[in-house]
Design an enzyme around this catalytic site. Structure first.
Site, short mmCIF file in Angstrom:
data_model
loop_
_atom_site.label_atom_id
_atom_site.label_comp_id
_atom_site.label_asym_id
_atom_site.label_seq_id
_atom_site.Cartn_x
_atom_site.Cartn_y
_atom_site.Cartn_z
CB CYS A 60 40.65 47.06 44.51
SG CYS A 60 41.14 47.61 43.03
CG ASP A 92 42.97 41.68 37.03
OD1 ASP A 92 43.35 40.89 37.48
OD2 ASP A 92 41.61 41.44 36.75
CB CYS A 133 40.15 43.30 42.34
SG CYS A 133 41.33 43.86 41.28
CG ASP A 134 38.69 43.43 37.68
OD1 ASP A 134 38.02 44.29 38.07
OD2 ASP A 134 38.93 43.73 36.45
CE LYS A 135 39.64 38.94 36.07
NZ LYS A 135 39.81 39.33 35.92
CB CYS A 205 39.27 50.68 38.33
SG CYS A 205 41.32 49.31 38.89
CD GLU A 456 41.54 41.93 32.69
OE1 GLU A 456 40.08 41.39 33.16
OE2 GLU A 456 42.25 43.49 32.69
CB SER A 482 40.70 45.83 31.47
OG SER A 482 40.75 46.65 32.03
#
Length: 567
Positions: A60, A92, A133-135, A205, A456, A482
């Site tokens: 990512c 993640d 990435c997500d965070k 993702c 998650e 997730s």
């Protein structure tokens, strides 16, 4: 230009950096800055921090170092002085299902704190942050909100899909293949083949999972340039996005436009609206609450219910749908969707954005999606008439829980509880066949404090789908899901089990009902029995008492408040 800002007094473009570099007494500071590349003329320019979340920890973020340099070039070319600095990321996808995943949500706070620390300490006049990435995304936005200096967020971009037997595959395909292998639907060779082709290169993702959901939400909030959320990670468009962000942040500085001018209550309502229309991740609830807290906007989980009653799901995107983000990119991204929603009066068009223009002004020349496309539906034939993000209350969730109900799994489920005190214990029983049709899998002590870290549950939900039980069992937890999770799932149950929430007293065999229409989550026991069990419950020992997880456990608030650490 937005008329409400046209007469705004112009701020000193070096309000912060001048305190660090100007005057004879600041010679030591200038001496150190010369060592990192400053020239005489640079000391009279506004300094712009470029927060890079580059890391080889995850695909990512593996390309973001190059994007950060493109942003720095854009800043320097337009008369600013860029200073690139780093912050962390975690993966993640790699840590999912392990003890390490407890650090995932914690990393959001670490990122926010670290970006705030560097910008505040070094006296940067503005900020561009690049996340993958997500965070990274909510973490960077929280820092921008706290600092309130002219800022722009740049999304690192989506990954291109992998291909297996002519079908698009991604990381969730691999998780679900694990369940299929455990159920003897595929052999080890096929599992390895899927594993080997699912992640073809850099980028976040590929479905409408948390990264693409939050990138879209941030663009709609007004904190990214138009279309930043809908570009491939490796593309000329993404490089141009980075360079343009460098120019645009200097324009924000000139105009004195700051994050708190942009991230208003109406802007958050816009973000929620588009997240729903896209069928986005449940994590958007947690992260938007946290960003709103940082910027001083009173956003509540009930706002998702209020908005969700009138906003349909229009995008047929993974995990519940058929298409990946790269395919949405190819038809124009989210801008035509925003135009559809604006024309239907479902968006506030007067919200300011980092372009210096309003949402309506940004969308005025946007063309509709090409005819014949199947990814985003029209308002008169939605995938779901109202939100897939359903806030539940009831005797199991007195202060709320978040369900993701696409409609494909139904709207009501009653089953018998199978109770597990950790994700690992539940996953083992899913894979070995213990979980059967009609079960409600209960995973507790995984909340913000109880985990700690609110892991998650992608591994368990993917195993359920891989086992072919997606419509036959439900899963509830005080942990998170997730963005890739789908099925009959309820997370963010509050109060969490660790602090004595009713989830702590559920026993094997208890009847549990999830009702998305009534928006309720209930343990089918008499109040007297629930009270009796709660009175006899004793809190477990903390799993961590020191280090970052120990500090997080002591500071973190309820998931219903965004799981923030500075409440």
């Amino acid at each position: 230009m937005n008329k409400s800002k046209s007469n705004k007094p112009q701020n000193n473009s070096r309000a912060h950096s001048s305190l660090v570099t100007d005057g004879y007494e600041r010679a030591p500071s200038r001496a150190m800055l010369r060592a990192v590349g400053f020239k005489n003329e640079d000391f009279s320019k506004p300094q712009i921090g470029v927060a890079s979340t580059w890391s080889m920890v995850t695909p990512c973020n593996m390309h973001i170092d190059k994007l950060a340099l493109k942003t720095a070039e854009g800043i320097d070319r337009c008369g600013g002085k860029a200073v690139v600095f780093g912050t962390i990321t975690v993966s993640d996808g790699i840590s999912m299902g392990t003890e390490g995943m407890k650090y995932s949500l914690v990393s959001r706070e670490v990122i926010a704190d670290s970006v705030e620390t560097v910008v505040g300490c070094e006296g940067f006049d503005g900020l561009v942050a690049i996340g993958g990435c997500d965070k990274n995304m909510p973490g960077c936005l929280m820092a921008m909100a706290r600092l309130n200096r002219p800022s722009i967020f740049v999304y690192g971009g989506t990954i291109l899909p992998g291909c297996y037997k002519t079908k698009n595959v991604d990381i969730v395909s691999v998780f679900e293949a694990v369940g299929s292998y455990a159920n003897q639907k595929i052999d080890r060779q096929e599992l390895t083949e899927i594993e080997s082709c699912a992640i073809p290169g850099p980028g976040s993702c590929g479905g409408m999972y948390t990264a693409n959901t939050m990138a879209s939400a941030i663009e709609v909030l007004g904190m990214s340039l138009p279309n930043s959320s809908a570009q491939a990670a490796v593309s000329a468009e993404k490089e141009n996005d980075c360079a343009e962000a460098g120019r645009a942040v200097l324009e924000l500085l000139r105009l004195g436009i700051k994050p708190r001018d942009i991230m208003t209550k109406k802007a958050f309502e816009n973000a929620i609206t588009v997240v729903i229309a896209l069928g986005g991740s449940t994590n958007a609830v947690l992260h938007l609450l946290a960003i709103a807290h940082a910027v001083g906007v009173k956003l509540k989980i009930d706002d998702f219910t209020r908005i969700g009653k009138k906003v349909p799901v229009l995008a047929d995107l993974k995990p519940s749908g058929r298409f990946v983000m790269a395919e949405l990119v190819n038809i124009g991204g989210i801008l035509p969707l925003m135009k559809i929603l604006l024309d239907a009066k479902l968006l506030h068009g007067d919200c300011l954005t980092v372009t210096g223009k309003t949402v309506a002004e940004n969308l005025s020349q946007v063309k509709p999606y090409p005819s014949g496309q199947e990814i985003v539906r029209s308002l008169d034939r939605p995938i779901k008439n109202n939100s897939h993000l359903v806030i539940l209350y009831g005797n199991l969730a007195p202060t709320g829980a978040v369900a993701k109900i696409s409609g494909k799994e139904g709207t009501q489920f009653t089953g018998r509880a199978k109770v597990y005190n950790s994700e690992e214990a539940a996953l083992k029983k899913i894979l070995d066949g213990t979980i059967q049709k009609g079960d409600v899998i209960v995973i507790r002590y995984e909340g913000p404090k109880g985990g700690p870290g609110m892991r998650e549950m992608l591994a368990p939900t993917s195993a359920v789908m891989g086992k072919g039980l997606g419509k036959e069992v439900a899963l509830i937890t005080d942990g998170r899901f997730s963005g890739g999770s789908h099925g009959f799932v309820v997370g963010h149950i509050t109060p969490e089990a660790y602090v004595g929430g009713p989830l702590a007293i559920v026993r094997d065999g208890d009847s549990i009902t999830i009702d998305a229409l009534k928006q309720e989550l209930n343990l089918n026991l008499k109040p007297a029995e629930i009270k009796k069990r709660l009175n006899s419950w004793k809190p477990p020992k903390p799993r961590y008492t020191m280090g970052v997880l120990g500090k997080y456990m002591n500071a973190v608030s309820s998931a219903s408040l965004g799981a923030v650490t500075d409440s």
